[in-house]
Write a protein that holds these residues in place. Sequence first.
Motif, short mmCIF file in Angstrom:
data_model
loop_
_atom_site.label_atom_id
_atom_site.label_comp_id
_atom_site.label_asym_id
_atom_site.label_seq_id
_atom_site.Cartn_x
_atom_site.Cartn_y
_atom_site.Cartn_z
N SER A 179 0.86 -1.19 0.00
CA SER A 179 0.00 0.00 0.00
C SER A 179 0.89 1.23 0.00
N ASP A 180 0.45 2.28 -0.72
CA ASP A 180 1.24 3.51 -0.77
C ASP A 180 1.11 4.32 0.51
N SER A 181 0.13 3.95 1.35
CA SER A 181 -0.08 4.82 2.51
C SER A 181 0.33 4.18 3.83
N VAL A 182 1.19 3.15 3.79
CA VAL A 182 1.72 2.63 5.06
C VAL A 182 3.20 2.98 5.16
N LEU A 183 3.67 3.06 6.40
CA LEU A 183 5.08 3.36 6.61
C LEU A 183 5.93 2.18 6.13
N PRO A 184 6.98 2.42 5.34
CA PRO A 184 7.85 1.30 4.97
C PRO A 184 8.67 0.87 6.19
N SER A 185 8.16 -0.15 6.86
CA SER A 185 8.75 -0.59 8.13
C SER A 185 10.04 -1.36 7.91
N ILE A 186 11.04 -1.00 8.68
CA ILE A 186 12.34 -1.69 8.59
C ILE A 186 12.22 -3.08 9.23
N THR A 187 11.42 -3.18 10.26
CA THR A 187 11.20 -4.49 10.90
C THR A 187 10.49 -5.44 9.94
N ASN A 188 9.49 -4.90 9.23
CA ASN A 188 8.75 -5.74 8.27
C ASN A 188 9.67 -6.21 7.15
N LYS A 189 10.48 -5.28 6.65
CA LYS A 189 11.44 -5.63 5.59
C LYS A 189 12.38 -6.74 6.10
N THR A 190 12.80 -6.60 7.35
CA THR A 190 13.69 -7.60 7.97
C THR A 190 12.97 -8.94 8.09
N LEU A 191 11.71 -8.88 8.57
CA LEU A 191 10.97 -10.13 8.78
C LEU A 191 10.68 -10.85 7.46
N GLN A 192 10.53 -10.08 6.39
CA GLN A 192 10.31 -10.73 5.09
C GLN A 192 11.55 -11.56 4.73
N GLU A 193 12.73 -11.03 5.05
CA GLU A 193 13.96 -11.78 4.76
C GLU A 193 14.12 -12.95 5.73
N VAL A 194 13.77 -12.70 7.00
CA VAL A 194 13.86 -13.77 8.00
C VAL A 194 12.92 -14.91 7.62
N ALA A 195 11.69 -14.54 7.21
CA ALA A 195 10.70 -15.57 6.83
C ALA A 195 11.22 -16.38 5.65
N ALA A 196 11.79 -15.69 4.66
CA ALA A 196 12.33 -16.40 3.49
C ALA A 196 13.47 -17.32 3.93
N ASP A 197 14.32 -16.82 4.82
CA ASP A 197 15.43 -17.65 5.31
C ASP A 197 14.92 -18.90 6.04
N LEU A 198 13.73 -18.75 6.67
CA LEU A 198 13.16 -19.89 7.41
C LEU A 198 12.35 -20.81 6.48
N GLY A 199 12.40 -20.51 5.18
CA GLY A 199 11.73 -21.39 4.21
C GLY A 199 10.28 -21.02 3.97
N MET A 200 9.86 -19.82 4.41
CA MET A 200 8.46 -19.43 4.18
C MET A 200 8.36 -18.70 2.84
#
Length: 346
Positions: free
Chosen positions: A238-259
């Motif tokens: 969405s264009d109207s949410v804050l680009p969260s650094i934690t969310n960006k990190t969790l997306q990488e963590v999730a991928a690393d965990l095979g999600m």
Amino acid sequence: MNNINWDTLGFDAYRTRSIILSHYKDGEWSPIETTEDFSFTFDPFAQVFHYAISCFEGLKAFRQKDGRVALFRPEQNAARLQRTAKYLGMPSPSQEMFLQMCETCVKNNLEFLPPYGHGASMYLRPLLVGMHPQMQLVPYPEAIFAVMCAPVGPYYGEHLRSFSAVIPGDYDRAAPKGSGSYKIGANYASTFKPYKIAHEQGYSELLYLNSSTRQFVDEFGSSNFFAIKGNKYITPLSDSVLPSITNKTLQEVAADLGMEVEKRPVPVEELAEFDEAGGCGTAVVITPMSHIDIKPVLEAPEVSRVFRFRPDGEVGPACTRLYRQITGIQFGELDDPHGWCHIIKK
Ligand code: PLP
Ligand code: COI
């Protein structure tokens, strides 16, 4: 020495030893100062008072298992502050200056950095406020950039427990082409009243929908939204949410965990299909939601829909894994393969 009980810290303003400051005027930043004076002097006509020309960042410093001190992805916060400042027509510190002031703030307030083992950390609040006295609605490059800090524990009073949220049918956070994706103080001002009402009704969080159609999930008042469906980590595009650094990190963590990771519009109806859902951000880390209610009128008693993910207080397996992984990296208990921890003290 201070007498802080590291186990009972919440998420509050705290008067530590010092604040780190610089003032932008006449085209340049003043030499960086460390001051123990916690008061600023402003002209009553300053931009910040009348037109809310103010923005900020939030990042954490951690005392790691081996005694080192790390800032978590501070260069991301520096870049986001620059983006927000540009939106407000304000001057912004360079990445180098931002990092130097954050490091100085931690080092000068080291006695307020929670020791390892209590799940607590130091929250840094870099703040940029418009100082120029004026009435005209025009940007003017005069500002204070200050970095302050506070020792913090869990945002909602308890780590890794689920809380509840409400979708307020009669409040929006951000206009479609408005300021929602920037970390400006004014975005938070409009959440104070609905937060008060929601808290009185026992909800911990507000979940906002996109304001143009109200058909998609945007974000919580304090954090981004994410959900788990099977092996998928799903978060709104969405264009109207804050680009969260934690969310960006969790997306990488999730991928690393095979999600599998999906960043796409999330229809409100889809809440009924999620196994787990929660908020993520620097302050809230990962905060699972037990249920999310829709209230057409926040103040009125009617609840039109309840989406339940877990029993009250309980936390699902994916949120637990993600939480353990990200906090494990932050506290130096797990490897940091992406180099997210910026070590400032060995
Ligand atoms: N969304 C909002 C509205 C926030 O205030 C925050 C907090 O910074 C976040 C999301 C999470 O962003 P970050 O993970 O960069 O702290
Ligand atoms: C953060 O997580 O850093 C925030 O800024 C959230 C705060 C507004 C509660």
